[in-house]
Design a protein around this motif. Structure first.
Motif, PDB file in Angstrom:
ATOM      1  N   GLY A  17     -43.659  32.753  -0.868  1.00  0.00           N
ATOM      2  CA  GLY A  17     -42.993  31.961   0.169  1.00  0.00           C
ATOM      3  C   GLY A  17     -41.911  31.052  -0.401  1.00  0.00           C
ATOM      4  N   LEU A  18     -42.196  30.434  -1.566  1.00  0.00           N
ATOM      5  CA  LEU A  18     -41.194  29.534  -2.154  1.00  0.00           C
ATOM      6  C   LEU A  18     -39.935  30.294  -2.529  1.00  0.00           C
ATOM      7  N   THR A  19     -40.112  31.524  -3.045  1.00  0.00           N
ATOM      8  CA  THR A  19     -38.938  32.319  -3.448  1.00  0.00           C
ATOM      9  C   THR A  19     -38.013  32.523  -2.255  1.00  0.00           C
ATOM     10  N   VAL A  20     -38.585  32.849  -1.105  1.00  0.00           N
ATOM     11  CA  VAL A  20     -37.766  33.102   0.082  1.00  0.00           C
ATOM     12  C   VAL A  20     -37.168  31.794   0.605  1.00  0.00           C
ATOM     13  N   ALA A 295     -43.642  40.542   5.398  1.00  0.00           N
ATOM     14  CA  ALA A 295     -44.838  40.038   4.700  1.00  0.00           C
ATOM     15  C   ALA A 295     -44.673  40.344   3.215  1.00  0.00           C
ATOM     16  N   ILE A 296     -44.996  39.371   2.378  1.00  0.00           N
ATOM     17  CA  ILE A 296     -44.822  39.526   0.928  1.00  0.00           C
ATOM     18  C   ILE A 296     -45.969  38.854   0.175  1.00  0.00           C
ATOM     19  N   GLY A 297     -46.128  39.258  -1.093  1.00  0.00           N
ATOM     20  CA  GLY A 297     -47.121  38.626  -1.964  1.00  0.00           C
ATOM     21  C   GLY A 297     -48.525  39.163  -1.727  1.00  0.00           C
ATOM     22  N   GLN A 312     -40.636  40.573  -4.525  1.00  0.00           N
ATOM     23  CA  GLN A 312     -40.616  40.894  -3.095  1.00  0.00           C
ATOM     24  C   GLN A 312     -39.867  39.820  -2.308  1.00  0.00           C
ATOM     25  N   GLY A 313     -40.079  38.575  -2.716  1.00  0.00           N
ATOM     26  CA  GLY A 313     -39.379  37.466  -2.067  1.00  0.00           C
ATOM     27  C   GLY A 313     -37.871  37.624  -2.208  1.00  0.00           C
ATOM     28  N   VAL A 317     -35.016  37.938   0.753  1.00  0.00           N
ATOM     29  CA  VAL A 317     -33.823  37.079   0.833  1.00  0.00           C
ATOM     30  C   VAL A 317     -32.586  37.965   1.005  1.00  0.00           C
ATOM     31  N   GLN A 318     -32.515  39.025   0.176  1.00  0.00           N
ATOM     32  CA  GLN A 318     -31.370  39.944   0.273  1.00  0.00           C
ATOM     33  C   GLN A 318     -31.309  40.616   1.653  1.00  0.00           C
ATOM     34  N   ARG A 319     -32.491  41.040   2.133  1.00  0.00           N
ATOM     35  CA  ARG A 319     -32.555  41.705   3.454  1.00  0.00           C
ATOM     36  C   ARG A 319     -32.013  40.795   4.562  1.00  0.00           C
TER      37      ARG A 319
END
Ligand SMILES: Cc1cc2nc3c(=O)[nH]c(=O)nc-3n(C[C@H](O)[C@H](O)[C@H](O)COP(=O)(O)OP(=O)(O)OC[C@H]3O[C@@H](n4cnc5c(N)ncnc54)[C@H](O)[C@@H]3O)c2cc1C
Length: 499
Positions: A17-20, A295-297, A312-313, A317-319
């Motif tokens: 979540g933090l990455t995104v 959904a990630i992680g 995945q994050g 972000v790219q998406r």
């Protein structure tokens, strides 16, 4: 606090979540980040950071030092990092940190039960579910709550247990077994499998079993706990059908796997498809069954580590920012590492996965014992190896396992080789500093070229023969099944990061 007009809602402030949230906020998108517990999630608070700090601290002191002081250092360093991360998130422009538990009320809206009381509803065109996982539990008759440890309570201990029983012999169980033994505890490992570290190769299990024995850690295989006598601090086991008792067990660490946090999200109200065990269904871009919801992680079947959650994050972000840009396939090749003693790391396909995909005649397995390298000799290494599987003739690397010091660092070499399709012929020409353990990579490439080039005629014949056999099998729909490309290496989905 900003109100509404969010581009994205992120549920969970762990690695994923933090990455995104940070990635989007840094690019000027308005983000609501909802967290029900501590910022940093499992990795910072009850996972990678405290466990690796503990492993480092006990190694530094080489079996000496005060257990209570070491555990206090682990907590201090963990708290410091958590405070830094929290402050950074709280100060970040375009990002609102909302403290509370989120659940869906529709496909574009969530409701947060706020820590400050009351509820808040927020909506956004993109919602990212990054709610992670929690320890899977078993019940042991008679074992009181205060004697049970999981990764969520382990790092709150103020003194080392006298006798720690570890249930599970996966990465978490073994990392902690070695660390607490070095901290001075008596340690017993209880595993239901035939061998420790069942998810790895048999040779890996063998090396770890030898090291556990050398460290004085007792291992019970084909075993399960059957009860606990509190008055006598006695843990009863069933070991291969025979009763065994362990005395003076003051703590039991349960490390038997993870449960994905899907149950308190009301996913049905958004229409998101999930499986209670496997987690939330996603495609290659981490899109769920509902457009706009990702959904990630750890909450998905495709991730079990911090680095995969982060990868995945970044994809999400790219998406969200550049939906037209294709997603890179090599970012799904996840190496993994276990910080046991010795360390274990692998990337790509494991031998049993290779056997399902390729005719055995098409694959060469190359192995170098680290003690046979000059660095292994100077350092007095007793065990450890590099094992690499590659396609015959082409030298394309399919998978690598390393057991030994800094295996977690050494594995990236093979991640690069697999993801970029660098063959063993090319690696053969690489020069390494001397003496180093990574010089073992050179021995692997030497071995391949030595066995292949002088017999090139026979190699070509064999590969043609086994290649035809594979095509024939595939036409008949039998194994070995589809020969995949590097982009689809599914190791992460098949090797569990669990106890
Ligand atoms: C002991 C241990 C050691 C580990 N060591 C390593 C290692 O060395 N290397 C490695 O790569 N990985 C390691 N891992 C795995 C790693 O910690 C996880 O893969 C990673 O933390 C997963 O990140 P995540 O963001 O998916 O989930 P999490 O970190 O679990 O974050 C999820 C967050 O969501 C929050 N949340 C859940 N539900 C809600 C809700 N309804 N509303 C609001 N918030 C919610 C939770 O409070 C949590 O903070 C280890 C794990 C453990 C347990």
């Amino acid at each position: 606090m900003m109100n509404g007009n969010y581009s994205t809602i992120v549920i969970g402030a762990g690695s994923a979540g933090l990455t995104v949230a940070i990635g989007l906020a840094q690019r000027g998108k308005r983000v609501a980040l909802i967290e029900n517990n501590a910022v940093g999630g499992d990795c910072t608070n009850v996972g990678c950071i405290p466990s690796k700090t503990l492993i480092h601290e006990v190694a530094e002191r080489n079996g000496h030092g005060d257990g209570a002081a070491i555990l206090a250092t682990v907590q201090r360093k963990r708290n410091h990092l958590r405070d830094e991360e929290t402050e950074m998130v709280e100060r970040m422009e375009h990002l609102d940190l909302i403290r509370g538990a989120a659940r869906f009320v529709g496909p574009r809206e969530v409701e947060v039960a706020l820590h400050t009381g009351g509820t808040q509803r927020i909506g956004a065109p993109n919602i990212v579910i990054a709610t992670g996982s929690r320890p899977r539990m078993i019940e042991i008759k008679g074992l009181p709550r205060e004697r049970i440890l999981t990764n969520e309570s382990l790092f709150e201990l103020e003194r080392a247990p006298r006798h720690l029983a570890v249930i599970g012999s996966g990465p978490i169980g073994l990392e902690m077994a070695f660390a607490f033994r070095k901290l001075g505890s008596r340690v017993s490992v209880i595993a239901k499998d035939e061998r420790v570290f069942n998810a790895g190769t048999p040779a890996t299990s063998e090396a770890l079993a030898a090291s556990l024995a050398e460290r004085g850690i007792d291992v019970y295989l084909r075993a399960k706990p059957t009860g606990y006598n509190h008055a006598f601090e006695r843990l009863s086991l069933d070991v291969d059908g025979q009763p065994v008792t362990l005395d003076e067990v003051d703590y039991v660490l349960i490390a038997i796997g993870r449960t994905r946090n899907v149950d308190r999200l009301d996913l049905e109200r958004a229409g998101v498809r999930y499986d209670p065990q496997q987690g939330i269904e996603v495609d290659g871009s981490y899109r769920t069954s509902v457009p706009g919801i990702y959904a990630i992680g750890d909450v998905t079947p495709a991730s079990k580590w911090t680095h995969s959650a982060g990868a995945q994050g970044r994809t999400v972000v790219q998406r969200i920012l550049l939906p037209w840009l294709p997603v890179s396939g090599s970012s799904t090749l996840y190496p993994n590492a276990t910080f046991s003693d010795p360390e274990v790391a692998n990337v790509g396909l494991l031998p049993d996965e290779i056997a399902k995909r390729y005719h055995p005649g098409l694959v060469k397995t190359l192995r170098v014992e680290l003690r046979d390298t000059d660095k292994g000799y100077t350092d007095g290494l007793q065990r450890g190896f590099i094992e690499v599987s590659a396609l015959r003739l082409s030298g394309r690397v399919l998978g690598a396992t390393i057991v030994g010091p800094r295996a977690s660092e050494m594995i990236s070499f093979w991640t690069l080789a697999i993801s970029q399709g660098i063959s063993l012929y090319k690696l053969f020409r690489l020069v390494y500093p001397y003496p180093t353990l990574s010089g073992g990579n050179q021995k692997i490439a030497d071995q391949f070229v030595r066995e292949t080039l002088p017999n090139i005629g026979a190699e070509m014949r064999d590969v043609a023969r086994y290649g035809l056999a594979t095509i024939w099998w595939r036409l008949r729909g039998a194994e070995p099944a589809a020969v995949d490309d590097t982009a689809a290496h599914p190791l992460a989905a098949q090797t569990t990061y669990n106890g």
